[in-house]
Design an enzyme around this catalytic site. Structure first.
Site, PDB file in Angstrom:
ATOM      1  N   GLY A   1     -27.372  10.759  51.406  1.00 42.94           N
ATOM      2  CA  GLY A   1     -27.504  11.751  50.345  1.00 42.94           C
ATOM      3  C   GLY A   1     -26.166  12.297  49.888  1.00 42.94           C
ATOM      4  O   GLY A   1     -26.067  12.886  48.818  1.00 42.94           O
ATOM      5  N   GLY A   2     -25.144  12.107  50.690  1.00 44.17           N
ATOM      6  CA  GLY A   2     -23.831  12.659  50.353  1.00 44.17           C
ATOM      7  C   GLY A   2     -23.276  12.100  49.056  1.00 44.17           C
ATOM      8  O   GLY A   2     -22.807  12.847  48.192  1.00 44.17           O
ATOM      9  N   PHE A   3     -23.358  10.790  48.917  1.00 44.17           N
ATOM     10  CA  PHE A   3     -22.786  10.151  47.735  1.00 44.17           C
ATOM     11  C   PHE A   3     -23.390  10.711  46.449  1.00 44.17           C
ATOM     12  O   PHE A   3     -22.674  11.065  45.517  1.00 44.17           O
ATOM     13  CB  PHE A   3     -22.986   8.633  47.797  1.00 44.17           C
ATOM     14  CG  PHE A   3     -22.439   7.904  46.613  1.00 44.17           C
ATOM     15  CD1 PHE A   3     -21.084   7.585  46.544  1.00 44.17           C
ATOM     16  CD2 PHE A   3     -23.249   7.552  45.550  1.00 44.17           C
ATOM     17  CE1 PHE A   3     -20.561   6.932  45.446  1.00 44.17           C
ATOM     18  CE2 PHE A   3     -22.734   6.900  44.441  1.00 44.17           C
ATOM     19  CZ  PHE A   3     -21.396   6.589  44.396  1.00 44.17           C
TER      20      PHE A   3
ATOM     21  N   ASP B   1     -29.226   5.808  52.637  1.00 42.01           N
ATOM     22  CA  ASP B   1     -27.921   6.470  52.676  1.00 42.01           C
ATOM     23  C   ASP B   1     -28.143   7.932  53.066  1.00 42.01           C
ATOM     24  O   ASP B   1     -29.275   8.362  53.270  1.00 42.01           O
ATOM     25  CB  ASP B   1     -27.196   6.322  51.336  1.00 42.01           C
ATOM     26  CG  ASP B   1     -27.904   7.064  50.217  1.00 42.01           C
ATOM     27  OD1 ASP B   1     -28.950   7.700  50.459  1.00 42.01           O
ATOM     28  OD2 ASP B   1     -27.408   7.003  49.083  1.00 42.01           O
TER      29      ASP B   1
ATOM     30  N   ASP C   1     -24.548  -3.536  48.994  1.00 40.98           N
ATOM     31  CA  ASP C   1     -25.677  -3.033  48.222  1.00 40.98           C
ATOM     32  C   ASP C   1     -25.179  -2.628  46.850  1.00 40.98           C
ATOM     33  O   ASP C   1     -24.017  -2.231  46.698  1.00 40.98           O
ATOM     34  CB  ASP C   1     -26.310  -1.809  48.904  1.00 40.98           C
ATOM     35  CG  ASP C   1     -25.452  -0.569  48.741  1.00 40.98           C
ATOM     36  OD1 ASP C   1     -25.632   0.166  47.750  1.00 40.98           O
ATOM     37  OD2 ASP C   1     -24.563  -0.323  49.586  1.00 40.98           O
TER      38      ASP C   1
ATOM     39  N   CYS D   1     -35.917 -19.139  40.768  1.00 39.52           N
ATOM     40  CA  CYS D   1     -36.705 -17.910  40.640  1.00 39.52           C
ATOM     41  C   CYS D   1     -37.894 -18.100  39.707  1.00 39.52           C
ATOM     42  O   CYS D   1     -37.929 -19.026  38.901  1.00 39.52           O
ATOM     43  CB  CYS D   1     -35.828 -16.743  40.191  1.00 39.52           C
ATOM     44  SG  CYS D   1     -35.686 -16.540  38.409  1.00 39.52           S
TER      45      CYS D   1
ATOM     46  N   HIS E   1     -34.823 -12.180  38.115  1.00 35.20           N
ATOM     47  CA  HIS E   1     -33.829 -13.261  38.132  1.00 35.20           C
ATOM     48  C   HIS E   1     -32.494 -12.760  38.681  1.00 35.20           C
ATOM     49  O   HIS E   1     -31.871 -13.437  39.510  1.00 35.20           O
ATOM     50  CB  HIS E   1     -33.616 -13.854  36.733  1.00 35.20           C
ATOM     51  CG  HIS E   1     -32.358 -14.647  36.634  1.00 35.20           C
ATOM     52  ND1 HIS E   1     -32.262 -15.959  37.075  1.00 35.20           N
ATOM     53  CD2 HIS E   1     -31.112 -14.303  36.215  1.00 35.20           C
ATOM     54  CE1 HIS E   1     -31.013 -16.383  36.917  1.00 35.20           C
ATOM     55  NE2 HIS E   1     -30.298 -15.398  36.385  1.00 35.20           N
TER      56      HIS E   1
HETATM   57 ZN    ZN Z   1     -33.654 -17.367  37.743  1.00 30.54          ZN
END
Ligand code: ZN
Length: 407
Positions: A95-97, A93, A298, A342, A371
């Protein structure tokens, strides 16, 4: 503008679509969830674990990496990929946020009237001018200046595959007038980012048959919760030669308003560019975002929840949360989530995870973070398969218990 995005399949009942984003470090299948590695590490997880569990791209934060260890040190190590030993695509990103959210303490804090969470954070910590933003470090209070040019220079040093324009994040409660003025300034800043990027980016090697840019620049659409400003921003930013577009700024006070903001923005964006909704990653938000035409997401939530002993699970309550410190799991020999592929679910029981959190053992944080990240990556895989095979509406209904919004 380089064409880094190819749309593969469109859903016939919503704005959902699958596609492929090309980067210098490989292809990204969209819609995609990007785990966040704020300080060049997705907290407690190794690059190999992320890759093995399906992560295609991760995100780093320019603000944090600029302050520590510094973009020049990272550049001397060969860039972020080599420094953190992640060989896949990375997005940074601008850096502004962070510069602004540190002061405002985030929307939730602002709504509840709480003080910003960080001890160094206080109103007056940033000064915004036409040139850029003067701010103090959250680490030691030292003074720094971010301008659009400086942000792109830092991101060039970090070397991520996708970089973002520097923008102003107006306070959540900013009214129409402030938001409109801020939008104009952010547009000027984005033009300056583009000019600097075009004049300072190494050209694509002629031997590269794919002609993928070394770094792609995304514009950011602003306009708060105001439909005419969102439309004006989408249309203006859409005319500039960006490789993709992020939707930023205030997304409203709750989920319903956030979906409205997305609905008032997406129809005015160029169809052929990848669309990134900044900082969003709840299960329902991913499904609602995809249905509304978002390609990239994200969020820090999977690792943040993991650190606090909360696991993401598929359950009938549609809250998708399981608190592992709850005594109910003390002697539960089952996996965290039945059927989850997982490593955590293949190996450990709820009873053991419950014990690790009660005993404050570090492994618990790692296992639940892994997980949670895998859970969202698997959800995105299910969504992509649904779109590609023509049954996204079934996936949406199965998770949310309601029909997908009609575009
Ligand atoms: Zn899992």
């Amino acid at each position: 503008m380089s064409n880094i995005f190819t749309i593969t399949t469109r859903d016939s009942h919503s704005r959902a679509r699958t596609g492929v984003v090309q980067t210098a470090h490989g292809l990204i299948q969209t819609p995609v969830f990007m785990p966040v590695g704020t300080r060049a590490t997705v907290k407690s997880l190794s690059p190999a674990e992320l890759y093995d569990h399906g992560a295609q791209i991760i995100l780093g934060n320019t603000y944090h990496l600029y302050l520590q260890p510094g973009h020049e040190l990272v550049a001397r190590r060969g860039g972020l990929h080599r420094f953190m030993a992640w060989n896949g695509p990375i997005l940074t990103d601008s850096g502004g946020f962070q510069v602004f959210s540190l002061v405002y303490g985030g929307i939730a804090d602002e709504i509840k009237g709480r003080r910003p969470a960080h001890p160094h954070a206080q109103p007056g910590m940033v000064k915004v001018t036409e040139d850029g933003v003067l701010f103090r470090s959250y680490l030691d209070g030292s003074q720094h200046m971010f301008t659009p040019e400086r942000s792109i220079e830092i991101q060039h040093g970090l070397g991520a595959d996708i970089i973002l324009c520097f923008d102003e994040l107006p306070p959540f409660r900013a009214g129409y007038e402030y938001t409109a003025r801020s939008l104009e300034r952010t547009h000027r800043w984005e033009s300056r980012c583009l000019t600097y990027h075009q004049n300072h980016t190494p050209p694509v090697a002629s031997s590269d048959i794919h002609a993928v840019p070394r770094q792609s620049l995304f514009g950011i659409v602003h306009g708060g919760v105001f439909a005419d400003l969102r439309r004006a921003s989408a249309e203006y930013i859409g005319t500039l030669p960006f490789d993709g577009l992020s939707i930023g700024g205030s997304l409203g006070a709750d989920k319903a308003q956030m979906y409205e903001v997305v609905d008032m923005t997406v129809p005015h964006l160029p169809d052929g560019l990848p669309r990134h909704l900044l900082g969003v990653g709840d299960v329902d938000d991913l499904l609602e975002g995809v249905a509304r035409g978002i390609d990239m997401f994200d969020c820090v939530s999977p690792t943040r929840l993991g650190r606090h002993g909360t696991a993401l699970v598929r359950d009938a309550t549609r809250k998708w949360r399981l608190n592992l410190t709850n005594a109910a799991w003390r002697e539960d020999d089952g996996p965290l989530q039945a059927g989850c592929p997982c490593m955590t679910c293949r190996t450990f029981s709820r009873a053991y995870l419950h014990y690790l959190f009660r005993a404050k053992e570090l492994l618990g944080i790692r296992l639940v973070s892994l997980h949670n990240v895998a859970f969202l990556l698997n959800l995105m895989q299910e969504i992509r398969t649904g779109i590609n095979e023509g049954h996204f509406a079934d996936v949406y209904r199965a998770w949310l218990g309601r029909n997908a919004p009609v575009p």
